[in-house]
Design an enzyme around this catalytic site. Structure first.
Site, PDB file in Angstrom:
ATOM      1  N   ASP A 134       0.843  -1.191   0.000  1.00 17.63           N
ATOM      2  CA  ASP A 134       0.000   0.000   0.000  1.00 17.63           C
ATOM      3  C   ASP A 134       0.883   1.247   0.000  1.00 17.63           C
ATOM      4  O   ASP A 134       1.802   1.354   0.809  1.00 17.63           O
ATOM      5  CB  ASP A 134      -0.913   0.004   1.228  1.00 17.63           C
ATOM      6  CG  ASP A 134      -2.041   1.017   1.093  1.00 17.63           C
ATOM      7  OD1 ASP A 134      -2.423   1.331  -0.047  1.00 17.63           O
ATOM      8  OD2 ASP A 134      -2.540   1.486   2.138  1.00 17.63           O
ATOM      9  N   HIS A 141      -3.972  14.010   1.031  1.00 12.67           N
ATOM     10  CA  HIS A 141      -4.221  13.128   2.179  1.00 12.67           C
ATOM     11  C   HIS A 141      -3.072  13.212   3.179  1.00 12.67           C
ATOM     12  O   HIS A 141      -3.297  13.383   4.387  1.00 12.67           O
ATOM     13  CB  HIS A 141      -4.404  11.686   1.692  1.00 12.67           C
ATOM     14  CG  HIS A 141      -4.497  10.683   2.799  1.00 12.67           C
ATOM     15  ND1 HIS A 141      -5.562  10.652   3.684  1.00 12.67           N
ATOM     16  CD2 HIS A 141      -3.654   9.686   3.186  1.00 12.67           C
ATOM     17  CE1 HIS A 141      -5.375   9.663   4.558  1.00 12.67           C
ATOM     18  NE2 HIS A 141      -4.233   9.072   4.278  1.00 12.67           N
ATOM     19  N   ARG A 150       0.383  16.080  13.408  1.00 12.55           N
ATOM     20  CA  ARG A 150       1.724  16.617  13.669  1.00 12.55           C
ATOM     21  C   ARG A 150       1.662  18.134  13.664  1.00 12.55           C
ATOM     22  O   ARG A 150       0.905  18.736  14.400  1.00 12.55           O
ATOM     23  CB  ARG A 150       2.718  16.044  12.653  1.00 12.55           C
ATOM     24  CG  ARG A 150       3.047  14.577  12.908  1.00 12.55           C
ATOM     25  CD  ARG A 150       4.123  14.055  11.962  1.00 12.55           C
ATOM     26  NE  ARG A 150       3.723  14.124  10.569  1.00 12.55           N
ATOM     27  CZ  ARG A 150       3.070  13.140   9.922  1.00 12.55           C
ATOM     28  NH1 ARG A 150       2.771  12.020  10.554  1.00 12.55           N
ATOM     29  NH2 ARG A 150       2.727  13.265   8.664  1.00 12.55           N
ATOM     30  N   GLU A 207     -10.771   3.857   3.519  1.00 12.03           N
ATOM     31  CA  GLU A 207      -9.831   4.651   2.728  1.00 12.03           C
ATOM     32  C   GLU A 207     -10.196   4.446   1.270  1.00 12.03           C
ATOM     33  O   GLU A 207     -10.222   3.306   0.782  1.00 12.03           O
ATOM     34  CB  GLU A 207      -8.376   4.236   3.004  1.00 12.03           C
ATOM     35  CG  GLU A 207      -7.909   4.701   4.378  1.00 12.03           C
ATOM     36  CD  GLU A 207      -6.432   4.474   4.646  1.00 12.03           C
ATOM     37  OE1 GLU A 207      -5.824   3.606   3.998  1.00 12.03           O
ATOM     38  OE2 GLU A 207      -5.886   5.178   5.523  1.00 12.03           O
ATOM     39  N   GLN A 248      -4.539   2.351  15.346  1.00 12.36           N
ATOM     40  CA  GLN A 248      -3.346   2.830  14.625  1.00 12.36           C
ATOM     41  C   GLN A 248      -2.571   3.861  15.445  1.00 12.36           C
ATOM     42  O   GLN A 248      -1.341   3.831  15.521  1.00 12.36           O
ATOM     43  CB  GLN A 248      -3.782   3.425  13.287  1.00 12.36           C
ATOM     44  CG  GLN A 248      -2.632   3.775  12.345  1.00 12.36           C
ATOM     45  CD  GLN A 248      -3.120   4.086  10.929  1.00 12.36           C
ATOM     46  OE1 GLN A 248      -4.314   4.068  10.656  1.00 12.36           O
ATOM     47  NE2 GLN A 248      -2.199   4.348  10.043  1.00 12.36           N
ATOM     48  N   TYR A 252       1.326   2.463  16.041  1.00 14.33           N
ATOM     49  CA  TYR A 252       2.119   2.613  14.815  1.00 14.33           C
ATOM     50  C   TYR A 252       3.583   2.995  15.023  1.00 14.33           C
ATOM     51  O   TYR A 252       4.382   2.908  14.094  1.00 14.33           O
ATOM     52  CB  TYR A 252       1.433   3.577  13.848  1.00 14.33           C
ATOM     53  CG  TYR A 252       1.750   5.044  14.007  1.00 14.33           C
ATOM     54  CD1 TYR A 252       2.604   5.681  13.099  1.00 14.33           C
ATOM     55  CD2 TYR A 252       1.204   5.787  15.042  1.00 14.33           C
ATOM     56  CE1 TYR A 252       2.887   7.034  13.235  1.00 14.33           C
ATOM     57  CE2 TYR A 252       1.484   7.123  15.179  1.00 14.33           C
ATOM     58  CZ  TYR A 252       2.323   7.748  14.283  1.00 14.33           C
ATOM     59  OH  TYR A 252       2.612   9.078  14.414  1.00 14.33           O
ATOM     60  N   LYS A 261      -4.557  -2.041  10.215  1.00 15.04           N
ATOM     61  CA  LYS A 261      -4.709  -2.072   8.768  1.00 15.04           C
ATOM     62  C   LYS A 261      -4.954  -3.467   8.198  1.00 15.04           C
ATOM     63  O   LYS A 261      -5.397  -3.583   7.061  1.00 15.04           O
ATOM     64  CB  LYS A 261      -3.424  -1.518   8.116  1.00 15.04           C
ATOM     65  CG  LYS A 261      -3.063  -0.101   8.506  1.00 15.04           C
ATOM     66  CD  LYS A 261      -4.058   0.924   8.037  1.00 15.04           C
ATOM     67  CE  LYS A 261      -4.383   0.735   6.571  1.00 15.04           C
ATOM     68  NZ  LYS A 261      -5.489   1.639   6.168  1.00 15.04           N
ATOM     69  N   THR A 357      -4.795   6.430   0.112  1.00 10.50           N
ATOM     70  CA  THR A 357      -6.042   7.184   0.161  1.00 10.50           C
ATOM     71  C   THR A 357      -6.019   8.343  -0.830  1.00 10.50           C
ATOM     72  O   THR A 357      -5.053   9.114  -0.858  1.00 10.50           O
ATOM     73  CB  THR A 357      -6.242   7.745   1.585  1.00 10.50           C
ATOM     74  OG1 THR A 357      -6.118   6.659   2.500  1.00 10.50           O
ATOM     75  CG2 THR A 357      -7.595   8.401   1.745  1.00 10.50           C
TER      76      THR A 357
HETATM   77 CA    CA Z   1      -4.234   2.689   2.733  1.00 13.65          CA
END
Ligand code: CA
Length: 423
Positions: A134, A141, A150, A207, A248, A252, A261, A357
């Site tokens: 992916d 996005h 952030r 997504e 996530q 992550y 995911k 996405t």
């Molecule tokens: Ca994705």
């Protein structure tokens, strides 16, 4: 021009107005019926052409295929024949379905055997997916996510404009349109100051993506250039890459996406060939800074494909929540494939590569609920009076896509997935 793309072609098979599947499309899939075992089919209008029977009846002679390529649960053996093989096959099917060609049309007994109404077929997973990758190739996005999580002033990470960022996903949980998913469970941290808890995901998201499916690549150690890339891509599907945002957020760091995911990703049933999409090529957005040499490319490498997402609550009509376009992608598929193989990584027939996405520039063109409802701060109203920050139990998410010249419409159909409560 590829013969089967000729806009002047029409078919003796009835194709309803605004159908995604005119004779210029002819996407491939795997179908079965109550009496027929899984096999290769080609879609036209509201019918499926049974390629196994077409082969048995002798209409696919002098092509590099054998019965086993059509009498099969997956398209992989057909795709093993490469672009020249599948292009010749699509051109042959086009010819057989063309109004001006009597060979099949005149033989009513054969037509009855090979042409099946879509009402009678059950679609199957079209490809045995080997590896799933992916990407994260929409600047809009990546910018939106960077702004939310952030620094709004430095939303893109320093590598983003240099690298088509991606990660390796999981093929085992790629599912077909129509199959429901259960809300995933895992570790979430609703109170940032407290310990994590084990619970059903609360921020379940879609997504909006497309994915491309590859032919066999090159041996380990070799690379595919941007010039060669299209020869290694069979076609595209719609792709809903489900995401558990709250899982996530906690998991992550430092290695990236994992259980948030890999519980499900849904694909549409018909693989639209890259050949069929050829007339819809368009320019890739300007890339600044100038990319490194192995990511340079010539000509049009993006595709103008309209995309939309709808949410259908259990007891009320659907709501279109996003309209986007594949052409907004900053990195094109040729660059993604060149980057994926630049280190010598080999790709194989049946690999699936998600676009990432696909968000557009406006707030009604974002490709996820995370962005559309802006982290839950701008709930999306439904026409039944309810609202959504993320996806609720018994919601069905529907994605559609098509390219259009005004006269010729090449569509993907739909990818439809209902969310069931956590088990
Ligand atoms: Ca994705």
């Amino acid at each position: 021009m590829i013969e089967a793309n000729n806009p002047a072609l029409s078919s003796w098979v009835e194709v309803p107005e605004h159908s995604d599947f005119p004779i210029q499309n002819l996407p491939f899939g795997i179908f079965k019926t109550e009496s027929l075992s899984p096999r290769v089919g080609v879609r036209i209008g509201n019918h499926v052409v049974d390629l196994k029977t077409l082969f048995v009846l002798g209409y696919l002679e002098n092509l590099p295929f054998e019965l086993a390529d059509f009498d099969t649960n997956f398209l992989n053996s057909l795709m093993k024949k490469g672009k020249q093989g599948t292009r010749a096959l699509r051109n042959r099917v086009s010819k057989l379905l063309s109004s001006t060609q009597p060979d099949l049309q005149k033989n009513e007994h054969h037509v009855e055997q090979v042409l099946i109404s879509v009402d009678q077929v059950t679609m199957c997973m079209p490809v045995q997916i080997g590896d799933y990758t992916d990407f994260y190739s929409s600047k809009e996005h990546a910018t939106n996510v960077g702004m939310m999580f952030r620094d709004p002033a430095n939303a893109l990470l320093p590598n983003w404009l240099w690298i088509p960022v991606g990660y390796h996903g999981r093929a085992s949980s790629v599912i077909l349109s129509g199959e429901s998913i259960y809300r995933p469970k895992g570790q979430i941290k609703p109170d940032p100051a407290a310990d994590p808890i084990y619970a059903p995901c609360r921020n379940l998201d879609f997504e909006l993506e497309t994915a491309f499916i590859t032919y066999d690549g090159k041996p380990l150690g070799e690379s595919i250039s941007t010039t060669e890339a299209e020869d290694f891509i069979f076609g595209m599907v719609l792709f809903n890459d489900w995401s558990a945002r709250d899982i996530q957020t906690w998991e992550y760091v430092p290695l990236g996406p994992f259980l948030a995911k890999n519980f499900a990703s849904s694909i549409s049933a018909w693989i639209v060939t890259l050949d069929a999409l050829e007339p819809f090529k368009t320019a890739t957005p300007q890339q600044d800074p100038k990319v490194l040499s192995y990511l340079e490319f010539e000509g049009k490498k993006s595709y103008d494909i309209h995309l939309e997402v709808a949410i259908k609550p259990k007891e009320s009509p659907e709501n279109i929540v996003s309209r986007s376009n594949f052409k907004y992608m900053y990195w094109n598929m040729a660059q993604q494939l060149a980057h994926h193989t630049v280190n010598g990584c080999n790709i194989r027939c049946g690999d699936l590569m998600g676009s990432g996405t696909i968000s557009g520039p406006t707030d009604d063109s974002y490709g996820s609920m995370l962005e559309l409802a802006w982290k839950g701060t701008k709930p999306i109203p439904m026409n039944d009076g309810t609202e959504r920050k993320f996806i609720q139990d018994y919601d069905t998410v529907i994605m559609r896509g098509h390219a259009s010249t005004g006269t010729i419409r090449i569509g993907f159909g739909e990818v439809v997935t209902e969310v069931l409560p956590a088990k």
